[in-house]
Design a protein around this motif. Structure first.
Motif, PDB file in Angstrom:
ATOM      1  N   GLY A   1     -29.296 -23.240 -39.168  1.00 12.72           N
ATOM      2  CA  GLY A   1     -29.097 -23.477 -40.599  1.00 12.72           C
ATOM      3  C   GLY A   1     -28.215 -24.682 -40.883  1.00 12.72           C
ATOM      4  N   HIS A   2     -27.298 -25.012 -39.957  1.00 13.51           N
ATOM      5  CA  HIS A   2     -26.404 -26.150 -40.197  1.00 13.51           C
ATOM      6  C   HIS A   2     -26.950 -27.433 -39.613  1.00 13.51           C
ATOM      7  CE1 HIS A   2     -23.634 -23.206 -41.653  1.00 13.51           C
ATOM      8  NE2 HIS A   2     -23.779 -22.529 -40.529  1.00 13.51           N
ATOM      9  N   LYS A   3     -27.674 -27.306 -38.482  1.00 18.84           N
ATOM     10  CA  LYS A   3     -28.175 -28.506 -37.826  1.00 18.84           C
ATOM     11  C   LYS A   3     -29.472 -28.988 -38.452  1.00 18.84           C
ATOM     12  CE  LYS A   3     -24.735 -28.373 -35.027  1.00 18.84           C
ATOM     13  NZ  LYS A   3     -24.551 -27.141 -34.340  1.00 18.84           N
ATOM     14  N   ARG A   4     -30.340 -28.073 -38.805  1.00 18.86           N
ATOM     15  CA  ARG A   4     -31.634 -28.434 -39.389  1.00 18.86           C
ATOM     16  C   ARG A   4     -31.860 -27.618 -40.663  1.00 18.86           C
ATOM     17  NH1 ARG A   4     -35.740 -31.620 -36.731  1.00 18.86           N
ATOM     18  NH2 ARG A   4     -34.711 -32.600 -34.980  1.00 18.86           N
ATOM     19  N   PRO A   5     -31.170 -27.967 -41.747  1.00 20.83           N
ATOM     20  CA  PRO A   5     -31.201 -27.092 -42.941  1.00 20.83           C
ATOM     21  C   PRO A   5     -32.591 -26.885 -43.522  1.00 20.83           C
ATOM     22  CG  PRO A   5     -29.974 -29.128 -43.360  1.00 20.83           C
ATOM     23  CD  PRO A   5     -30.294 -29.123 -41.913  1.00 20.83           C
ATOM     24  N   LEU A   6     -33.421 -27.929 -43.544  1.00 19.43           N
ATOM     25  CA  LEU A   6     -34.739 -27.767 -44.180  1.00 19.43           C
ATOM     26  C   LEU A   6     -35.620 -26.795 -43.398  1.00 19.43           C
ATOM     27  CD1 LEU A   6     -35.885 -31.226 -45.538  1.00 19.43           C
ATOM     28  CD2 LEU A   6     -35.613 -29.084 -46.781  1.00 19.43           C
TER      29      LEU A   6
ATOM     30  N   ALA B   1     -34.607 -24.454 -41.394  1.00 25.74           N
ATOM     31  CA  ALA B   1     -34.059 -23.110 -41.542  1.00 25.74           C
ATOM     32  C   ALA B   1     -34.440 -22.530 -42.891  1.00 25.74           C
ATOM     33  CB  ALA B   1     -32.541 -23.139 -41.398  1.00 25.74           C
ATOM     34  N   LEU B   2     -34.484 -23.387 -43.907  1.00 27.89           N
ATOM     35  CA  LEU B   2     -34.879 -22.918 -45.238  1.00 27.89           C
ATOM     36  C   LEU B   2     -36.321 -22.407 -45.202  1.00 27.89           C
ATOM     37  CD1 LEU B   2     -34.028 -22.703 -48.220  1.00 27.89           C
ATOM     38  CD2 LEU B   2     -35.148 -24.902 -48.575  1.00 27.89           C
TER      39      LEU B   2
ATOM     40  N   THR C   1     -36.468 -19.152 -43.568  1.00 28.50           N
ATOM     41  CA  THR C   1     -35.943 -18.119 -44.462  1.00 28.50           C
ATOM     42  C   THR C   1     -37.016 -17.645 -45.431  1.00 28.50           C
ATOM     43  OG1 THR C   1     -33.862 -19.286 -44.316  1.00 28.50           O
ATOM     44  CG2 THR C   1     -34.022 -17.600 -45.991  1.00 28.50           C
TER      45      THR C   1
ATOM     46  N   TYR D   1     -27.795 -18.806 -40.028  1.00 32.70           N
ATOM     47  CA  TYR D   1     -26.774 -19.301 -40.947  1.00 32.70           C
ATOM     48  C   TYR D   1     -25.360 -18.856 -40.616  1.00 32.70           C
ATOM     49  CZ  TYR D   1     -30.397 -21.014 -44.044  1.00 32.70           C
ATOM     50  OH  TYR D   1     -31.456 -21.703 -44.561  1.00 32.70           O
TER      51      TYR D   1
END
Lengths: 100, 487
Positions: free
Chosen positions: B371-376, B378-379, B382, B438
């Motif tokens: 979630g922090h390294k590859r936010p998109l 991870a989104l 989700t 996350y």
């Protein structure tokens, strides 16, 4: 035909032998042979019914089943060879990398 | 019986199977083209397949609203078939998009992959359109044999070999039961056309006819195996884990929908007179399938295996709609299968990206810190997990809502309650992935992969498909209702 029942009993017995074979044998090729036995029991049922009912649909179905069984054998045996190349065995107890 | 050949030819209308013809011809052409394509650029075959799939889709949609039979009533083009064909084409398109990156990474970028995906799709489309036991069988086998190859496609990987071999043996075994059922039904009714069988079922005594009853249940066994319903689900986790990830995505969405398509057509068209018998059986199997799937998924660490058990559970939810037999329940199945295709293939697309060669990092824990390294990315994951868990406002929620309300409508209140409880339990393992992404610190930098254009496209399409029907369900639901009206 009066002896339809005889054919149906023979094919039911063949089908059961095939089923039991698949469930109890460990060698993949023997299992596959048992599956072929099941398919041929079905073929016998189809042909017996077809003759009894006097219509050809069942016999045509048998042609399709045989063709498909041949295609299945080609794919299946190729798969066994690939497995054998990697594991030096076709015993399904050796297909144990993945569990639960 | 004399057959007038000229009359027989009049029953042939190639337009009815035009999408299948397009894909078959393209598949055979690609097999030839493949020989001249260097192994570095097999990705072009993926784009060619995609063009063919989209073309077949356009041809299929033009028939919407009409019902045309062809080949002496052995295939039909109706809304039901077209809706399912769309699901299969979508699954095939998304699978083709995510294949190239995975196959190049695993060094098994053989071009045969794309033709085999196309042939599988043809088989599934024939299953949905078939109105004759022979056509059903041929479609099913075309699909299954191609899937055996796809499961064992990575021939140097022992896991993939194992998956292919297990799938093959158990799949062929279940075909035996299916065929025996077909033989008995043929014996009772003397025909393989399902329309004729339907009109004869009552005449030969319905559920009172033992041979017909046994035949129906044997056939059901074959299809329950294909949709991975308990207790015929044993192959699913092993095959899904061992098969190449894009193929797992494909076979969890497409063939499951194909199994449901044929089961729906058979049970609702041919055996409505025996509804008392099959709906009780499906009631029990729905409960069993949901419970086994969800509760085994709870203790899985391997993410592919977890999604395999979750796919068993999802087959259970669809069986809930099936057992009800109402229009709400059955259109719910169509809606759910379409949204499931989006969300599940989307989730597998993320797994394709995260995995390293040989997939040593296949557990849920390996997603820590994503979630922090590859936010998109991870989104996107989700969204898929929320949709699979059935949380509003996703497509998964609306789908489950219709399935369970179909059960309530038919008076199966307990079934709906068990379904909702199961769905609540499933939230745990889907949210676990999100929690790891996350809220757990991860050491990994997630820098070993780039998101290639096709995979990005697949992710965007899947995310849109998992969200939009959840926000505005009416349009898609309207199509699903039109589709089940005709069968």
């Amino acid at each position: 035909m009066d002896n339809l029942n005889n054919y149906l009993i023979v094919s039911a017995v063949l089908f059961s032998i095939g089923t039991i074979g698949v469930l109890t044998r460990k060698n993949a090729i023997v299992m596959f042979m048992c599956i072929e036995l099941m398919l041929n029991a079905v073929n016998l049922t189809f042909v017996a019914f077809s003759r009894h009912l006097g219509n050809l649909d069942g016999q045509i179905f048998v042609f399709f089943i045989m063709t498909v069984a041949a295609a299945e054998a080609a794919v299946g045996l190729a798969m066994f060879i690939a497995f054998f190349n990697n594991r030096e065995s076709i015993d399904i107890d050796d297909a144990n990398l993945m569990k639960w | 019986m004399d057959i007038n050949v000229a009359q027989l030819f009049q029953t042939i209308n190639l337009n009815v199977i035009m999408p299948e013809v397009i894909l078959s011809v393209l598949g055979m052409a690609l097999l030839l083209v493949n020989v001249f394509v260097p192994s570095k650029s097999k990705g072009y075959l993926a784009w060619l397949s995609l063009i063919g799939i989209i073309g077949a889709g356009f041809v299929a949609v033009t028939g919407w609203g009409t019902t045309v039979s062809s080949f002496n009533d052995s295939v039909v083009q109706d809304n039901f078939a077209i809706f399912f064909k769309m699901i299969f084409l979508l699954a095939a398109g998304l699978a083709v998009l995510i294949s190239d990156q995975y196959m190049s990474r695993e060094d098994c970028n053989h071009g045969e992959l794309y033709p085999i995906i196309l042939f599988t799709t043809v088989g599934m489309m024939l299953m949905a359109a078939a109105t004759d036991l022979m056509t059903i069988f041929l479609g099913l086998e075309l699909m299954s044999i191609s899937l055996y190859v796809l499961a064992g496609f990575n021939r140097d990987s022992i896991k993939s070999n194992e998956a292919g071999m297990k799938y093959f043996l158990l799949g062929a075994f279940s075909t035996g039961f299916l065929l025996y059922g077909m033989a008995l039904i043929y014996g009772v009714t003397g025909t393989t056309r399902i329309a004729k069988i339907a009109s004869l079922v009552v005449q030969v005594g319905g559920a009172g006819n033992t041979m017909l009853l046994i035949g129906m249940f044997l056939m059901l066994t074959g299809f329950l195996f294909k949709i991975a319903a308990a207790p015929f689900h044993m192959w699913t986790p092993d095959v899904y884990e061992g098969a190449p990830t894009p193929m797992t995505a494909f076979m969890s969405a497409g063939p499951k929908a194909a199994g449901f398509a044929t089961m729906l057509r058979l049970l609702l068209v041919v055996f409505p007179a025996m509804k008392a018998e099959w709906s009780d059986l499906l009631w029990i199997l729905a409960v069993l399938t949901m419970t086994v799937g969800n509760f085994t998924a709870l203790r899985q660490d391997n993410i592919k295996r977890m999604l395999a058990y979750s796919s068993i559970a999802h087959a259970g939810y669809c069986l809930v709609g099936f057992a009800s037999g109402t229009a709400t329940g059955t259109s719910g199945i169509l809606f759910y299968m379409l949204s499931y295709t989006f969300m599940n293939i989307g989730a597998f697309a993320v797994i394709v990206l995260i995995g390293k060669k040989g997939e040593p990092n296949g557990t849920v824990m390996d997603y820590a810190g994503l979630g922090h390294k590859r936010p998109l990315l991870a989104l996107a994951m989700t969204v898929f997990m929320f949709s699979l868990a059935g949380m509003p406002p996703t497509a998964g929620f609306i789908g489950k809502f219709y399935l369970f309300s179909g059960a309530v409508e038919a008076g199966y209140i307990w079934l709906a309650i068990i379904g909702v409880l199961n769905s609540a339990a499933s939230v745990y393992y889907y949210l676990r992935v999100i929690v790891f992404m996350y809220f757990k610190p991860g050491e990994e930098e997630f820098d070993w992969f780039t998101i290639s254009a096709p995979v990005a496209l697949a992710l965007v399409v899947s995310a849109a498909g998992s969200l939009i029907p959840g926000v505005i369900p009416s349009l898609l639901l309207q199509f699903a209702q039109q589709a089940v009206k005709l069968i």
